[in-house]
Design a protein around this motif. Sequence first.
Motif, short mmCIF file in Angstrom:
data_model
loop_
_atom_site.label_atom_id
_atom_site.label_comp_id
_atom_site.label_asym_id
_atom_site.label_seq_id
_atom_site.Cartn_x
_atom_site.Cartn_y
_atom_site.Cartn_z
N LEU A 150 2.98 4.84 11.61
CA LEU A 150 3.76 4.63 10.19
C LEU A 150 4.09 6.41 9.84
O LEU A 150 5.07 6.42 9.22
N ILE A 151 2.94 7.11 10.18
CA ILE A 151 3.61 8.75 9.99
C ILE A 151 4.76 9.02 10.74
O ILE A 151 5.75 9.65 10.10
N ASP A 152 4.90 8.46 11.78
CA ASP A 152 6.21 8.64 12.74
C ASP A 152 7.42 8.09 11.96
O ASP A 152 8.50 8.62 11.89
N TYR A 153 7.28 6.98 11.51
CA TYR A 153 8.23 6.25 11.00
C TYR A 153 8.77 6.87 9.79
O TYR A 153 10.01 7.05 9.32
N PHE A 154 7.98 7.52 8.79
CA PHE A 154 8.13 8.12 7.89
C PHE A 154 8.72 9.57 7.91
O PHE A 154 9.16 10.28 7.07
N GLY A 155 8.80 10.05 9.11
CA GLY A 155 9.37 11.25 9.66
C GLY A 155 8.56 12.51 9.03
O GLY A 155 9.03 13.53 9.03
N ILE A 156 7.17 12.36 8.99
CA ILE A 156 6.25 13.27 8.75
C ILE A 156 6.25 14.41 9.80
O ILE A 156 6.04 13.88 11.02
N ASP A 157 6.03 15.61 9.44
CA ASP A 157 6.27 16.64 10.61
C ASP A 157 4.85 16.76 11.15
O ASP A 157 3.67 16.94 10.70
N THR A 158 4.89 16.45 12.56
CA THR A 158 3.33 16.55 13.26
C THR A 158 3.42 17.47 14.44
O THR A 158 2.74 17.50 15.25
N ILE A 200 0.80 -1.17 0.07
CA ILE A 200 0.01 0.09 0.09
C ILE A 200 0.70 1.06 -0.01
O ILE A 200 1.98 1.14 0.57
N VAL A 201 0.59 2.24 -0.65
CA VAL A 201 1.17 3.57 -0.72
C VAL A 201 0.27 4.77 -0.64
O VAL A 201 -1.16 4.68 -0.80
N SER A 202 0.87 5.58 0.38
CA SER A 202 -0.05 6.82 0.63
C SER A 202 0.93 8.08 0.70
O SER A 202 2.06 7.93 0.61
N TYR A 203 0.27 9.36 0.68
CA TYR A 203 1.02 10.66 0.51
C TYR A 203 0.32 11.45 1.67
O TYR A 203 -0.66 11.70 1.99
N VAL A 204 1.23 11.79 2.70
CA VAL A 204 0.99 12.70 3.77
C VAL A 204 1.78 13.94 3.72
O VAL A 204 3.11 13.65 3.83
N LYS A 205 1.42 15.04 3.51
CA LYS A 205 2.16 16.27 3.45
C LYS A 205 3.36 16.33 2.42
O LYS A 205 4.56 16.74 2.45
N GLY A 206 3.33 15.51 1.41
CA GLY A 206 3.97 15.36 0.19
C GLY A 206 5.07 14.49 0.31
O GLY A 206 5.74 14.03 -0.57
N ILE A 207 4.84 13.63 1.31
CA ILE A 207 5.89 12.50 1.69
C ILE A 207 5.30 11.24 1.34
O ILE A 207 4.23 10.84 1.74
N LYS A 208 5.81 10.38 0.32
CA LYS A 208 5.39 9.02 -0.22
C LYS A 208 5.63 8.03 1.13
O LYS A 208 6.76 7.92 1.47
N MET A 209 4.58 7.39 1.49
CA MET A 209 4.78 6.24 2.30
C MET A 209 4.38 5.13 1.66
O MET A 209 3.22 4.76 1.50
N LYS A 210 5.33 4.35 1.32
CA LYS A 210 5.23 3.10 0.56
C LYS A 210 5.47 1.99 1.77
O LYS A 210 6.70 1.83 2.27
N ILE A 211 4.50 1.20 2.15
CA ILE A 211 4.59 0.30 3.43
C ILE A 211 5.03 -1.15 2.68
O ILE A 211 4.10 -1.78 2.36
#
Length: 335
Positions: free
Chosen positions: A263-271, A126-137
């Motif tokens: 997962l959001i934390d894993y990909f280093g997305i700014d929270t 599965i793949v998603s994008y949050v704040k422009g960051i690609k999250m490929k799980i």
Amino acid sequence: MCYPHWLPIFVAHYSKHKKNSGSTLASSSRQKKKNQNRQNTVQGVLEIWFVGDEEGINAYIHEMSRKQINIPKVLDFNWLKSEKLAETRPALKHQKLKKLLELTGNVYPDLVNVFYPNLTLDGKNIVSYVKGIKMKITSEVWNSVAGIKFSGLKVGKGNTSGIQEFNKLQYYRSCMRNPAQSISRFHAGNLNLTPRLAAYIIAWQLIPRGTNHVVLHEEDLILLYCIMNLTKVNWVYIINEHMLKSKRLSDYRFPYAILVSKLIDYFGIDTSNERNETIKAVSEIDNSTLTKMGFHKVEDNSVILKGKDPQEEHGASNLNNEDGNEAVPMEDDTV
């Protein structure tokens, strides 16, 4: 800063305001300015979350107008050990579910709702994008965050490949406290303690849903059979399918709030500027959960059923907040 509570409600009307921006409003100039400020704020927040992706913004608006987040639950394996639930603990550990079921911590409800509209399937990932960051799980990510791997049987509704001996009616009856009892529906309240607790974990954590937690669906019974018979399930496949289904179907709420936040934390997305909900004690599966099911302890630490009809248990729970905001976290009133 925390985003205001009106955001999830107001964003559902964003596209309507956008279409009617040239129309004459009957409100006062002060109200016009207030509404415009709110709309500008919403636009600004959505631009940050979706990095200008108009399609993603529209999908988010569509989903937020009617969907919520499932209540997260947390299981402590030490509690299973302390309560001498000797059959449940090893069965779940055999499935390599300990890390996944024990996930706890903060939840980013707004970003969870950004994750799902952007969700797609790329091969088996599965793949998603949050704040422009690609999250490929990938398999590596699943193993690191949740301790599960892409291995085991890909079972589910209508698919019992690898467990051909499975018969849902026969298996349900074998789990009942009174196998001779007539069956009008597959109700978890009729089960012995061990399958009853496993069914609860399935309905609240493994393939979580918003209502009817005591009604066992075919997929619930298949997974229950595999767990109790130590048949390894491909939980990455199961979770991927459930995530995609929750995006696709209008009556499904967004599941796995804790997992997605990890997962959001894993990909280093700014929270740092995001709304952050702390998981409350009511999210823990514990002795109060067993009590709600109708079980209680006696001197030898075994657990037996109270003298009540399990059919009286609530078959559904109303998780909607009155203002339409996400139900995270919230005390459940059903088992």
